[in-house]
Design a protein around this motif. Structure first.
Motif, PDB file in Angstrom:
ATOM      1  N   ALA A  80       8.855  10.110  -6.534  1.00 11.71           N
ATOM      2  CA  ALA A  80       8.299   9.827  -4.852  1.00 11.71           C
ATOM      3  C   ALA A  80       6.773   9.067  -5.061  1.00 11.71           C
ATOM      4  CB  ALA A  80       8.279  10.705  -4.471  1.00 11.71           C
ATOM      5  N   LYS A  81       5.945   9.546  -5.928  1.00 11.21           N
ATOM      6  CA  LYS A  81       5.090   9.393  -7.087  1.00 11.21           C
ATOM      7  C   LYS A  81       4.195   7.701  -7.391  1.00 11.21           C
ATOM      8  CE  LYS A  81       3.037  13.717  -4.211  1.00 11.21           C
ATOM      9  NZ  LYS A  81       2.450  14.732  -5.112  1.00 11.21           N
ATOM     10  N   ASN A  82       5.341   7.862  -8.420  1.00 10.71           N
ATOM     11  CA  ASN A  82       4.970   7.871 -10.194  1.00 10.71           C
ATOM     12  C   ASN A  82       6.080   6.373 -10.816  1.00 10.71           C
ATOM     13  OD1 ASN A  82       2.278   9.505  -9.758  1.00 10.71           O
ATOM     14  ND2 ASN A  82       3.553  11.087  -9.995  1.00 10.71           N
ATOM     15  N   ILE A 121      -8.834   6.049  -8.091  1.00  8.51           N
ATOM     16  CA  ILE A 121      -8.101   4.996  -9.206  1.00  8.51           C
ATOM     17  C   ILE A 121      -8.255   5.167 -11.164  1.00  8.51           C
ATOM     18  CG2 ILE A 121      -8.236   2.373  -9.892  1.00  8.51           C
ATOM     19  CD1 ILE A 121      -9.282   1.835  -7.234  1.00  8.51           C
ATOM     20  N   ILE A 122      -7.093   5.456 -11.187  1.00  5.94           N
ATOM     21  CA  ILE A 122      -7.638   6.354 -12.431  1.00  5.94           C
ATOM     22  C   ILE A 122      -7.392   5.385 -13.571  1.00  5.94           C
ATOM     23  CG2 ILE A 122      -6.887   8.048 -14.052  1.00  5.94           C
ATOM     24  CD1 ILE A 122      -9.020   8.714 -11.890  1.00  5.94           C
ATOM     25  N   LEU A 182      -2.265   2.356 -15.621  1.00  6.10           N
ATOM     26  CA  LEU A 182      -2.962   2.032 -14.136  1.00  6.10           C
ATOM     27  C   LEU A 182      -2.629   2.653 -12.944  1.00  6.10           C
ATOM     28  CD1 LEU A 182      -5.917   1.329 -12.789  1.00  6.10           C
ATOM     29  CD2 LEU A 182      -4.721  -0.808 -11.738  1.00  6.10           C
ATOM     30  N   LYS A 183      -3.493   4.333 -12.685  1.00 14.32           N
ATOM     31  CA  LYS A 183      -3.018   4.760 -11.695  1.00 14.32           C
ATOM     32  C   LYS A 183      -3.387   4.249 -10.453  1.00 14.32           C
ATOM     33  CE  LYS A 183      -0.689   8.346 -11.869  1.00 14.32           C
ATOM     34  NZ  LYS A 183      -0.321   9.731 -12.302  1.00 14.32           N
ATOM     35  N   LEU A 184      -3.291   4.256  -8.747  1.00 13.65           N
ATOM     36  CA  LEU A 184      -4.392   4.012  -7.952  1.00 13.65           C
ATOM     37  C   LEU A 184      -2.944   5.049  -6.793  1.00 13.65           C
ATOM     38  CD1 LEU A 184      -3.232   0.597  -8.520  1.00 13.65           C
ATOM     39  CD2 LEU A 184      -5.273   0.641  -7.163  1.00 13.65           C
ATOM     40  N   SER A 185      -4.201   6.202  -6.369  1.00 11.10           N
ATOM     41  CA  SER A 185      -3.271   7.164  -5.843  1.00 11.10           C
ATOM     42  C   SER A 185      -4.134   7.588  -4.373  1.00 11.10           C
ATOM     43  CB  SER A 185      -3.332   8.147  -6.304  1.00 11.10           C
ATOM     44  OG  SER A 185      -3.052   9.708  -5.854  1.00 11.10           O
ATOM     45  N   ASN A 186      -4.124   8.246  -3.322  1.00 14.97           N
ATOM     46  CA  ASN A 186      -3.837   9.038  -2.030  1.00 14.97           C
ATOM     47  C   ASN A 186      -4.123  10.051  -1.952  1.00 14.97           C
ATOM     48  OD1 ASN A 186      -5.605   6.706  -0.822  1.00 14.97           O
ATOM     49  ND2 ASN A 186      -3.157   5.852  -0.120  1.00 14.97           N
ATOM     50  N   SER A 187      -3.473  11.073  -3.188  1.00 12.68           N
ATOM     51  CA  SER A 187      -3.995  12.249  -2.970  1.00 12.68           C
ATOM     52  C   SER A 187      -5.329  12.500  -2.857  1.00 12.68           C
ATOM     53  CB  SER A 187      -3.115  13.076  -4.563  1.00 12.68           C
ATOM     54  OG  SER A 187      -3.293  12.755  -5.115  1.00 12.68           O
ATOM     55  N   SER A 188      -5.001  13.843  -2.955  1.00 12.75           N
ATOM     56  CA  SER A 188      -6.715  14.875  -2.707  1.00 12.75           C
ATOM     57  C   SER A 188      -7.035  15.314  -3.443  1.00 12.75           C
ATOM     58  CB  SER A 188      -6.252  16.369  -1.471  1.00 12.75           C
ATOM     59  OG  SER A 188      -5.017  16.765  -2.379  1.00 12.75           O
ATOM     60  N   GLN A 189      -6.277  15.626  -4.628  1.00 11.75           N
ATOM     61  CA  GLN A 189      -7.195  15.691  -6.196  1.00 11.75           C
ATOM     62  C   GLN A 189      -6.785  14.450  -6.558  1.00 11.75           C
ATOM     63  OE1 GLN A 189      -8.261  18.820  -6.972  1.00 11.75           O
ATOM     64  NE2 GLN A 189      -7.556  19.237  -5.029  1.00 11.75           N
ATOM     65  N   ASN A 227       0.448  -1.195   0.306  1.00 11.55           N
ATOM     66  CA  ASN A 227       0.049  -0.160   0.072  1.00 11.55           C
ATOM     67  C   ASN A 227       0.401   1.340  -0.324  1.00 11.55           C
ATOM     68  OD1 ASN A 227      -2.150   1.333   0.363  1.00 11.55           O
ATOM     69  ND2 ASN A 227      -2.304   1.105   2.138  1.00 11.55           N
ATOM     70  N   GLU A 228       1.679   1.893  -1.258  1.00 10.31           N
ATOM     71  CA  GLU A 228       2.517   2.997  -1.594  1.00 10.31           C
ATOM     72  C   GLU A 228       1.036   4.019  -1.484  1.00 10.31           C
ATOM     73  OE1 GLU A 228       5.350   2.299  -4.136  1.00 10.31           O
ATOM     74  OE2 GLU A 228       6.416   0.693  -3.489  1.00 10.31           O
ATOM     75  N   ILE A 229       2.528   4.580  -1.276  1.00  7.67           N
ATOM     76  CA  ILE A 229       1.349   6.345  -1.353  1.00  7.67           C
ATOM     77  C   ILE A 229       0.685   7.023  -2.645  1.00  7.67           C
ATOM     78  CG2 ILE A 229       1.095   9.405  -1.184  1.00  7.67           C
ATOM     79  CD1 ILE A 229       3.269   8.475   0.664  1.00  7.67           C
ATOM     80  N   GLU A 230       1.564   6.212  -4.176  1.00  8.05           N
ATOM     81  CA  GLU A 230       0.758   5.679  -5.289  1.00  8.05           C
ATOM     82  C   GLU A 230       1.955   4.814  -6.264  1.00  8.05           C
ATOM     83  OE1 GLU A 230      -0.188   9.441  -7.368  1.00  8.05           O
ATOM     84  OE2 GLU A 230       1.758   9.510  -8.238  1.00  8.05           O
TER      85      GLU A 230
END
Length: 995
Positions: free
Chosen positions: A985-987, A872-873, A906-913, A837-840
């Motif tokens: 760090a994110k992608n 989830i994009i 496929l991007k899985l993210s916990n960012s606010s936007q 469960n990484e940030i992104e």
């Protein structure tokens, strides 16, 4: 004294009906064309012989009508012969059609004590020549010949003896060899014997057909077969003649010629064949289901009459009597248990309960050292004793009388004293008989020694029924068992003389001396477990039952030796779409023909095309293949003789019509595999199979070079399902991927206790561990083929390639699409991608299709991932379209043939936007001098790594890069495909470039 109780079995009837009634118990009227015995003649004016009577059963008598040319009877101490005085001969007068063959075995016993002369022993006349086949005395020599295809002589010659001798020849026209023997020893072996005799019209003994070359001397026996005897058969015939005529031979296997030289018969085996049943002209038949090479049992009798005596009978047989004649056994090697059949139809023994008496000391059956087999009645005048063990020198005979032991007197419970004739409850050391018409029910733990069931035994109300002796079902008997354990200390026999199939729900063997199935039909519906020793099928039929409810299995046998002999192992397969299936065999030496049709070849089991089997050619199509891992290719199997190797599988198109495979039960026939089974695997994909009649746990296998997943063919969607754990059913084939050439091992400890009848058409079982998991599925509305990519959260996994990921195996069906993932550190396409469960997380995704068109991408169980990720994009980088899978369950896309890898992200993210793939979309390209990487100025440092197509790092990683434009000289990069991975760090972004 040892008592062994059996019941009469119908196997004896079959043996005698097709018995070996020829000399020594070798051959019968179908292949023993001529058998002339000096003890059996038809006289003219005594002692002249008008006809020498054929004993083969074919009526091929040799006669002489002219009294002056007739030989006469000559008597020796233990036999009679035929004396020729130089002016006598005998002939058939007509042809013997069975001799029109170029395969022949001949034996002639004669004595050469007369002065030197040329005298014909036997001459066979055919269309090609009236002297095509000859055996004759040539003064001081004996000569045997056949003619070749041009009329030339192929002969063997040696010096003749003055006393009785055995002259034999074996002609193998297929191998074109002609071997001559004297007293069992090879004279010479000649080649070029390629003649082909036809039109036999006369056969002469004592003179040539033209009345020349008249023989002067005595003959004892003439034996001619129309076939080539194997070495074991030849040895037995020569021992029969050696004992009868007191002739010393080179291969003497019987040491009791002085007292028991009459009607010697034998069974035995050599590498070129065997003789497993022998009857001769006597009242005794011996037989065995199998016998090892170099092993023999021969037996002859003492020629006393067949009268009845009450002397010399064991005291345990009440009112007993036996016949006066005794037999003696000559044993070479360790033949094991055999059957002995007595024809009692002409005996004066009181009928009823018969016993076989075996004595190993002095032939006295009343002073101990006797083993009793019985009692039981005859069937059609035949009494069969099965599972008889004979040692060299043993005496045996047949007796009758009564010895009932403990027997039931009514229907009742085993534990009720009134059920038994002893008014007691039998103890564990007692021998028991359940009388015909009685049903005895067992409801508590019982141990019994020998048990004979002529009525019905029902032990389904207890799981503890132990047998320490022999277990026999009589002709009218039946038995039902929940659990039965055979736990004796000496060899135990299981015999079923009834027409019933005896049902064992759960059968245990716990006997280091083994348990043998000797006759009749048996089945197991739940399980067999070998705790010690072996379950040996000697001559019975034992079936592991499989149906829609359950499949009988073989449980962990790590302390037992397993099985020997042939067993029938059924496998039920449920109805499904027509399609490919991967199947393995649980038995040794199983041939494809076992799956093709039933043993009588009257009914189809699995439909097969192109294997020369029951279903036929199917228009030239092939439906059965094996996979060659060395070349990663399929090869059609074209013959039902194909042997199914343990631990390997074949691929077969399962169908009964153009759309459906219906419920089917097929069977494998052979010795069940047991113990550790090692399977060789090669670098890349391997089609393997469960070698056991048991479910096995994937994670319990020893698999040093295999990746952590296996693949099951999915009939429902035409692709492969990847599994990281779970269990594999019996007969199930599956795919594994190996990192290099190696092997892996199935072990007894990998078995589990499941008895389900499931045969996977999908991976219908659930994983033993629960994962947070979503699935992306690619499918079309035009056909059923589809594929799934599993996205699995695992705290132990990383975004890099590791053992928690599963490699994608492409379908061999062109129309089946695929959806796969890429990951860091590997060029493999993945069917399962695991990550923590990484940030992104950004996962590159590739879709490949065999038919261009519109496809649907379904997001299945993504609610599991929503609990971990806000956004989830899915981004289509080709068309720059972004899909929010938090809201969409399904999208439709156009897919062309040969699409670029990693078209989707496929991007899985916990960012606010809501994040899209444009947040971090590096531009990667190359010009003539450099590979250029351009990134957006988001103030995040990034790293760059480059590997080649096989995963090797090309140059050291670029780390903590802050420049928005990075130039890498092309001279640093080798030719071919290079994979560039850019990560902040994110992608993550991955691109392949070809240099």
């Amino acid at each position: 004294m040892k008592k062994i109780y059996f019941s009469a079995i119908f196997f004896g009837l079959l043996n005698v009906a097709f018995g070996q009634t020829g000399p020594g118990g070798v051959g019968n009227s179908s292949n023993n064309s001529i058998w002339l015995d000096g003890n059996v003649v038809s006289l003219g004016v005594n002692p002249k012989i008008a006809s020498w009577l054929d004993q083969s059963g074919n009526g091929n008598n040799f006669s002489q009508a002219v009294s002056g040319n007739q030989p006469q009877v000559v008597n020796y101490s233990s036999f009679s012969g035929v004396r020729f005085n130089g002016s006598n001969w005998l002939r058939t007068g007509s042809g013997i059609s069975s001799l029109n063959t170029n395969n022949s075995s001949q034996f002639i016993v004669y004595n050469g004590n007369k002065a030197n002369h040329v005298g014909m022993l036997y001459e066979g006349s055919f269309t090609q020549s009236n002297q095509f086949y000859r055996t004759y005395r040539n003064n001081a020599n004996i000569r045997t010949w056949v003619l070749n295809s041009t009329g030339g002589i192929v002969d063997n010659s040696t010096s003749q003896s003055s006393n009785f001798q055995i002259i034999s020849s074996i002609w193998d026209g297929d191998a074109q060899t002609f071997n001559g023997f004297k007293d069992g020893s090879l004279i010479t072996s000649k080649t070029g014997a390629n003649g082909n005799p036809t039109g036999n019209y006369n056969n002469s003994i004592g003179a040539a057909l033209n009345n020349s070359n008249k023989f002067n001397g005595d003959m004892g026996e003439v034996i001619i077969y129309n076939t080539t005897l194997n070495s074991a058969q030849k040895n037995i015939v020569e021992n029969y003649l050696s004992s009868k005529y007191s002739i010393s031979i080179s291969n003497d296997l019987y040491s009791y010629d002085v007292t028991h030289q009459y009607q010697v018969i034998g069974i035995g085996a050599e590498s070129d064949g065997n003789n497993t049943i022998a009857q001769g002209k006597g009242i005794v038949t011996i037989s065995t289901g199998s016998i090892t090479n170099g092993t023999y049992i021969l037996t002859g009798h003492n020629n006393t009459n067949l009268s009845t005596t009450t002397n010399d009978v064991p005291g345990t047989i009440s009112g007993g009597s036996r016949i006066s004649r005794t037999w003696r056994a000559g044993v070479t090697g360790t033949p094991g248990a055999i059957n002995i059949i007595f024809d009692v139809s002409t005996l004066t023994l009181p009928s009823g309960s018969y016993y076989l008496l075996v004595e190993n000391n002095n032939g006295d059956f009343s002073d101990g050292n006797v083993t009793e087999y019985g009692p039981f009645a005859d069937s059609g005048g035949l009494v069969t004793f099965s599972s008889v063990t004979l040692a060299d020198g043993d005496y045996f005979t047949i007796a009758s009388g009564s010895n009932v032991g403990i027997a039931s007197v009514k229907t009742g419970n085993w534990s009720s004293a009134s059920t038994w004739n002893c008014s007691c409850v039998p103890s564990s050391s007692d021998d028991i008989t359940i009388t015909s018409g009685h049903t005895v029910t067992v409801s508590s733990a019982i141990t019994v020694d020998n048990i004979t069931i002529n009525g019905t035994l029902n032990t389904t109300q207890t799981s503890t029924f132990n047998v320490t002796g022999n277990y026999t079902i009589g002709a009218s008997g039946n038995a039902l068992h929940k659990t039965i354990t055979f736990n004796g200390t000496s060899n135990q026999s299981i015999t079923n003389n009834s027409t019933n199939t005896i049902d064992f729900a759960y059968l245990k063997v716990n006997n280091s001396s083994n348990v043998g199935l000797y006759t009749g039909n048996f089945k197991v519906t739940d399980a067999v477990q070998i705790l010690d020793g072996q379950l040996q099928n000697i001559s019975g039929t034992f079936t592991f039952i499989s149906n829609a409810t359950k499949t009988a299995v073989i449980l962990n046998s790590s302390n037992g030796e397993g099985f020997s002999g042939e067993f029938v192992v059924q496998r039920f397969v449920s109805q499904r779409n027509d399609g490919w299936g991967d199947i393995s065999s649980p038995v040794l030496n199983n041939h494809l023909s076992d799956w093709d049709c039933n043993p009588s070849q009257t009914a189809r089991e699995l439909y097969m095309c192109g294997v020369n089997g029951f279903s036929g050619s199917c228009g030239g199509a092939n439906s059965v293949y094996f996979y060659n891992p060395l070349f990663q290719s399929y090869t059609a199997i074209t013959d039902t003789s194909y042997v199914l190797a343990p631990g390997k599988a074949i691929e077969m198109w399962l169908a009964d019509d153009t759309t459906t495979f219906y419920n089917t039960t097929f069977d494998s026939r052979g010795t069940p595999n047991y113990g550790d089974v090692e399977v060789v695997v090669y670098d890349s994909w391997n089609l393997v199979g469960n070698p056991y009649q048991a479910w096995v746990n994937w994670n319990s296998l020893t698999k040093p070079s295999l990746y952590s997943t296996y693949q099951i063919w999915n009939t429902n969607n035409g692709s492969y399902d990847a599994k990281t754990s779970g269990s594999i059913p019996p007969h199930q084939g599956f795919w594994v991927e190996s990192n290099g050439d190696n092997s892996f091992t199935f072990t007894e400890a990998s078995k589990n206790n499941s008895a389900l009848s499931t045969f996977w058409r999908t991976t219908e079982d659930s994983e033993p561990y629960e994962f947070t998991e979503g699935i992306l599925k690619i499918r079309s509305d035009l056909f059923y083929n589809s594929h799934e990519l599993k996205l699995r959260l695992n705290k132990l996994a990383s975004i890099d390639y590791d053992n928690f990921d599963a490699t994608f195996k492409p379908s061999f069906l062109k129309e089946t699409p695929s959806i796969t993932a890429s990951t860091i550190g590997s060029t493999k396409k993945l069917a399962i991608v695991s990550f923590n469960n990484e940030i992104e997380v950004i996962i590159p995704i590739t879709i490949n299709v065999g038919i261009a068109g519109k496809y649907k991408i379904e997001a299945i169980s993504f609610e599991n991932l929503k609990s971990k990720y806000n956004n989830i994009i899915l981004t289509d980088t080709k068309n720059n379209i972004t899909y929010n899978l938090n809201q969409l369950k399904q999208i439709e896309v156009d897919i062309e043939l040969n699409e670029e890898d990693n078209r989707f992200e496929l991007k899985l993210s916990n960012s606010s936007q809501i994040s899209t793939s444009t947040d971090f979309t590096p531009i990667i390209y190359k010009n003539s001098d450099y590979t250029v990487i351009e990134v957006a100025n988001d103030n995040l440092p990034y790293s760059v790594s480059i590997i080649n197509a096989i995963g090797q790092k090309i140059i050291d990683d670029y780390t903590n890069v802050t420049s928005t434009k990075l130039l890498i000289p092309n001279s640093y990069l080798p030719k071919g495909v290079n994979i560039i991975t850019i990560k902040n760090a994110k992608n993550i972004s991955v691109k392949k470039l070809n240099y």
